[in-house]
Design an enzyme around this catalytic site. Structure first.
Site, short mmCIF file in Angstrom:
data_model
loop_
_atom_site.label_atom_id
_atom_site.label_comp_id
_atom_site.label_asym_id
_atom_site.label_seq_id
_atom_site.Cartn_x
_atom_site.Cartn_y
_atom_site.Cartn_z
N HIS A 298 37.15 44.70 41.13
CA HIS A 298 36.42 45.98 41.04
C HIS A 298 36.64 46.61 39.67
CE1 HIS A 298 35.20 50.10 42.24
NE2 HIS A 298 36.20 50.45 41.46
N GLU A 299 37.90 46.70 39.22
CA GLU A 299 38.19 47.32 37.93
C GLU A 299 37.54 46.56 36.77
OE1 GLU A 299 39.55 50.21 37.53
OE2 GLU A 299 39.95 50.41 39.68
N HIS A 302 33.92 47.38 36.18
CA HIS A 302 33.64 48.52 35.30
C HIS A 302 33.50 48.07 33.84
CE1 HIS A 302 33.92 51.65 38.26
NE2 HIS A 302 35.17 51.38 38.59
N GLU A 378 30.95 53.26 40.87
CA GLU A 378 31.90 52.70 41.84
C GLU A 378 31.21 51.71 42.77
OE1 GLU A 378 35.25 53.08 41.97
OE2 GLU A 378 34.95 54.13 40.07
#
Length: 436
Positions: A298-299, A302, A378
């Site tokens: 997920h990070e 970004h 997100e």
């Protein structure tokens, strides 16, 4: 009324309007905490009644604390505006320079003013900060700070803040005074360079003053993180574990750095192997290796989707617009008179009045827009982690982190839309569960 009074009361009116809006949102959410006493049907597979009740009580206590905190803040702001608090700080700054035998030039006085104002803000915020850590967080089992650690941390934070901010404000005042008609461009370039400089030195020289950072030990997790980063071309330079457990049991993970110097930081509270059970026989908190990799997926999403770059561009454009507006407004005498400055027009006062007070409606709208954008980012980062084949583990990790942090899963829609830069758990799970 005079123009100065219109400005003063207009600023106060919006400040109180914003306060009442926040109180209304908190009241809406408070009713949710009070009324939703049993686990909703769609949550029964995610959260048991005991954890749900703990999260509900924690949320209710946080909500009450937030309402009191906002009331405390609006009271201080109102007093400072009505009783010319900024002018009083300016007078005290002159007295401080005189006491130290220094000249009364505007640059030195602005630095002294900032020192006095920061000191006031630090002292006035202590009751709220102490209650938050040693009553609210302590009651619900999150605070791990001792009184000694807290005092030392506060002193270090105060000193570092002054060492950085005082030279910066001196430079800003000089640029405004010496920059001529287009000083706002030079001010913007200076602000941009300082931002990148601080972000560059922060991990090596500032962050270690407050927390202990150690390289993640060799092993399966480190190897797999490096493989994950390499698979998407992420230029991983270093991999750290930060000892967040000395402050709190809340967990997190993030990356930072420019160009080829990217660092990934994992809180020890996120890692199951680092955590200790709350009681004998209880389960360890934190995530296993697969779940940690999903969180990092997920990070890294970004980064891959340029969310950080987009945010930097937005903030820099916004900063340029603010400085441009400041260049038109800061010579307007009535702005200073509204805050008690009838004979002087200090640059630092103009900067505070324009950027903090005059632009407060704009700042509120911008904050909401950025919250909306952050929620979108997100969801996109979750989708990226899902594309890496980590949907099951990300889902599991989000549930674990939510439970470990006693996150309440039910929110008033308006409260959530205004406050949550990260979508609530249920919304994220529903998005992950959707078919491709």
């Amino acid at each position: 009324m005079s123009i100065e009074e219109y400005i003063q009361y207009g600023i106060l009116a919006f400040t109180w309007l914003e306060f009442l809006w926040e109180q209304n949102l908190s009241y809406r959410q408070q009713k949710i905490y009070k009324n939703e006493v049993t686990v909703p049907g769609k949550l029964k597979d995610i959260m048991d009644q005991t954890t749900y009740t703990k999260a509900r009580v924690y949320g209710l206590d946080k909500n009450k604390f937030s309402m009191i905190k906002e009331l405390y803040a609006i009271a201080i702001t109102t007093i400072l505006i009505l009783f010319d608090g900024l002018f009083l700080f300016w007078v005290q700054a002159g007295g401080l320079l005189k006491l130290c035998g220094l000249s009364q030039n505007e640059i030195l006085r602005s630095a002294a003013f900032l020192l006095i104002m920061n000191t006031f803000n630090t002292i006035s915020s202590l009751p709220i900060s102490i209650y938050h850590h040693f009553v609210l967080e302590e009651t619900h089992g999150f605070n791990k700070q001792t009184a000694g650690f807290y005092i030392k941390d506060k002193i270090k934070g105060y000193v570092v803040s002054q060492v950085i901010s005082m030279p910066l404000i001196a430079a800003i005042v000089w640029i405004v005074k010496a920059g001529g008609e287009y000083f706002f461009v030079y001010l913007w370039l200076f602000a941009m360079l300082i931002t990148f400089f601080l972000l560059t030195i922060y991990p090596d020289y500032i962050a270690p003053l407050f927390d202990k950072y150690t390289p993640l030990p060799d092993g399966e997790l480190k190897t797999r993180i490096e493989q994950l980063a390499a698979s998407i071309g992420f230029p991983l330079y270093k991999l750290y574990v930060v000892e967040g457990s000395k402050r709190s049991v809340h967990s997190n993970a993030y990356f930072f750095g420019f160009f080829k110097n990217k660092r990934i930081v994992l809180f020890d509270t996120l890692l199951q192997d680092y955590s200790k059970p709350d009681a004998e026989g209880s389960e360890k908190k934190g995530c296993d290796n697969e779940e940690v990799l999903a969180v990092l997926g997920h990070e890294l999403g970004h980064w891959k989707l340029n969310h950080v770059f987009k945010n930097i561009v937005i903030m820099q454009v916004n900063l340029l617009l603010l400085f441009l507006a400041f260049s038109y407004l800061f010579k307007y005498k009535e702005l200073y008179r509204a805050f008690g400055f009838h004979y002087e027009q200090p640059v630092i006062i103009g900067l505070l009045v324009v950027l903090v007070y005059i632009f407060s409606p704009y700042n509120a709208v911008l904050s909401f827009a950025l919250t909306f954008l952050s929620r979108k980012f997100e969801f996109q980062a979750d989708a990226f982690a899902k594309s890496l084949g980590k949907a099951v583990y990300l889902r599991r990790a989000l549930i674990k982190i939510n439970q470990d942090n006693l996150g309440f899963p039910v929110y008033d829609w308006l409260y959530s839309m205004w406050h949550h830069s990260h979508p609530p758990l249920l919304e994220r799970l529903e998005a992950i569960d959707k078919s491709e």
